[in-house]
Motif scaffolding. Structure first.
Motif, PDB file in Angstrom:
ATOM      1  N   GLN A 167       0.746  -1.119  -0.005  1.00 34.92           N
ATOM      2  CA  GLN A 167       0.011   0.010  -0.063  1.00 34.92           C
ATOM      3  C   GLN A 167       0.856   1.192   0.032  1.00 34.92           C
ATOM      4  OE1 GLN A 167      -3.962   0.810   2.289  1.00 34.92           O
ATOM      5  NE2 GLN A 167      -2.180   1.928   3.790  1.00 34.92           N
ATOM      6  N   ARG A 181      -4.444  10.390  -1.769  1.00 34.77           N
ATOM      7  CA  ARG A 181      -4.592   9.208  -2.876  1.00 34.77           C
ATOM      8  C   ARG A 181      -3.662   7.911  -2.047  1.00 34.77           C
ATOM      9  NH1 ARG A 181      -7.587  11.927  -4.734  1.00 34.77           N
ATOM     10  NH2 ARG A 181      -7.986  12.397  -7.000  1.00 34.77           N
ATOM     11  N   LEU A 183      -2.941   3.888  -3.123  1.00 40.26           N
ATOM     12  CA  LEU A 183      -2.942   2.760  -4.011  1.00 40.26           C
ATOM     13  C   LEU A 183      -2.615   1.581  -3.462  1.00 40.26           C
ATOM     14  CD1 LEU A 183      -0.888   4.842  -6.540  1.00 40.26           C
ATOM     15  CD2 LEU A 183      -3.368   4.154  -6.923  1.00 40.26           C
ATOM     16  N   TRP A 185      -1.993  -3.046  -4.126  1.00 39.25           N
ATOM     17  CA  TRP A 185      -2.143  -4.136  -4.918  1.00 39.25           C
ATOM     18  C   TRP A 185      -1.594  -5.338  -4.098  1.00 39.25           C
ATOM     19  CZ3 TRP A 185       1.211  -0.207  -5.468  1.00 39.25           C
ATOM     20  CH2 TRP A 185       2.627  -0.347  -5.457  1.00 39.25           C
ATOM     21  N   GLY A 254      -4.028   2.244 -11.081  1.00 43.06           N
ATOM     22  CA  GLY A 254      -4.381   3.164  -9.990  1.00 43.06           C
ATOM     23  C   GLY A 254      -4.295   4.663 -10.802  1.00 43.06           C
TER      24      GLY A 254
END
Length: 278
Positions: A167, A181, A183, A185, A254
């Motif tokens: 993250q 923001r 992001l 995965w 993203g």
């Protein structure tokens, strides 16, 4: 790009931690030499918990595409003190010698400023990487003699499989404007570990895995190798570890302020830590 240097710092106030590790090592070695304790032989197949705090002096190499700008990344570890706010990392393993699971985590928060359209853009960057995996002992070759912990010396190969979650959270601040923001995965991975008892005290550990496969990142790969020294800390079995680690991630996805985010970076550098066996 200054904003990116904070992410590399993901990994530590290395000099301070090395000093602490050196003090602990000196105490542990001194205890073994000056006041050796008889070691009770314990069941090699009993369930054990191994707690391993460590420090990773990582540099960053690669490129990224953030806010529509492609930036080459070449951030040496020597720059980490400039922006680091906080960093913590460690590993916990539960095993009976034949099967086991492990959890590995790294958390880093940095603050820095970036020039943006003739104004100063503040950015707080928090990066978290968590891994969970399982392994089993597929090959075990007994070696002559025992370790100082009273266990059989062996050479072993252990296949692994698991998940690695990443993250990246960025807080942007420009005058009275602010934006956040986040992001994240998750990469599945497969790999293998090798362990070898070189002597009754010296131990070699190496691990490699590959993952991503388009499920999270397009590709991720990790490799690490450690030379360990068995000793006792407060009469507790312990392993002092020194080695090298590298993590490569190729992620494309993203959105950051209306632009697609790309991250093709290798983190690599020396690692030092201690493993306590309970």
């Amino acid at each position: 790009m200054k904003c990116l240097s904070g992410i590399s710092t993901a990994h530590i106030i290395f000099a301070a931690c090395i000093s602490a590790a050196s003090i602990a090592s000196g105490q542990a070695l001194g205890a073994d030499i000056l006041a050796p304790q008889p070691v009770a032989k314990f069941d090699e197949r009993r369930w054990k918990v191994i707690v391993s705090p460590y420090i990773w002096a990582a540099s960053l190499d690669g490129h990224a595409n953030i806010m529509g700008r492609r930036t080459n990344i070449d951030v040496p570890f020597s720059d980490i003190f400039e922006n680091l706010d906080f960093s913590a990392m460690g590993n916990v393993e539960v095993t009976n010698g034949l099967y086991g699971v492990y959890f590995d985590g790294q958390y880093t928060k940095t603050s820095q400023d970036e020039s943006f359209h003739d104004q100063t853009l503040g950015a707080d960057v928090t990066m978290t990487t968590l891994s969970a995996g399982a392994f089993f002992r597929a090959v075990e070759v007994p070696l002559e003699g025992e370790t100082v912990f009273g266990t059989q010396r062996v050479f072993a190969i252990e296949p692994t499989a698991g998940l690695r979650w990443t993250q990246l959270k960025v807080d942007f601040m420009l005058d009275r404007w602010s934006e956040r923001r986040k992001l994240k995965w998750t990469d599945p991975f497969v790999g293998a570990r090798i362990q070898a008892d070189l002597t009754d005290r010296w131990h070699l550990f190496a691990e490699a895995d590959v993952g991503g496969f388009g499920a999270g990142a397009d590709l991720s790969a990790q490799g690490q190798a450690y030379l360990g020294y068995r000793t006792h800390i407060f009469n507790q079995p312990a392993l002092l570890r020194f080695g090298y680690r590298a993590l490569y991630q190729d992620y494309d996805g993203g959105d950051v302020l209306g632009h697609r985010f790309k991250w093709n970076v290798t983190e690599h550098g020396p690692v030092a830590g201690v493993s306590l066996v309970f």
